[in-house]
Design a protein around this motif. Structure first.
Motif, PDB file in Angstrom:
ATOM      1  N   THR A  32      -3.094  11.853   5.328  1.00 22.34           N
ATOM      2  CA  THR A  32      -2.708  10.665   4.574  1.00 22.34           C
ATOM      3  C   THR A  32      -3.213  10.886   3.158  1.00 22.34           C
ATOM      4  O   THR A  32      -4.362  11.271   2.949  1.00 22.34           O
ATOM      5  CB  THR A  32      -3.329   9.389   5.164  1.00 22.34           C
ATOM      6  N   CYS A  34      -3.281   9.562  -1.015  1.00 17.98           N
ATOM      7  CA  CYS A  34      -3.145   8.459  -1.968  1.00 17.98           C
ATOM      8  C   CYS A  34      -3.342   9.020  -3.370  1.00 17.98           C
ATOM      9  O   CYS A  34      -4.320   9.729  -3.624  1.00 17.98           O
ATOM     10  CB  CYS A  34      -4.187   7.390  -1.658  1.00 17.98           C
ATOM     11  N   ALA A  41       0.236   4.947  -0.164  1.00 21.23           N
ATOM     12  CA  ALA A  41      -0.218   6.155   0.516  1.00 21.23           C
ATOM     13  C   ALA A  41       0.945   6.767   1.288  1.00 21.23           C
ATOM     14  O   ALA A  41       1.840   6.055   1.745  1.00 21.23           O
ATOM     15  CB  ALA A  41      -1.361   5.829   1.463  1.00 21.23           C
TER      16      ALA A  41
END
Length: 64
Positions: A32, A34, A41
């Motif tokens: 994940t 960001c 995200a």
């Protein structure tokens, strides 16, 4: 140099070069990511590449 230092150097180089492929290579399909630039995200290596491409293009000077 230990493994963490090597990883950090690869990460810094990918960002300095504004290279979305190099950035994505540092992630897995389970990641994940960001950008901290107001983007949501994203999940997965391909999404990291796409987000990096957009991020680097938006930076002053664009892609290198």
């Amino acid at each position: 140099m230990d493994a963490l230092q090597a990883l950090a150097q690869r990460c810094f180089a990918a960002r300095a070069n504004r290279d979305p492929d190099q950035t994505a290579s540092l992630h897995t399909d389970q990641t994940t990511f960001c950008t901290h630039l107001g983007m949501a995200a994203v999940a997965g290596r391909t999404a990291v590449r796409d987000a990096s491409l957009q991020t680097y293009a938006a930076l002053a000077g664009g892609l290198r």
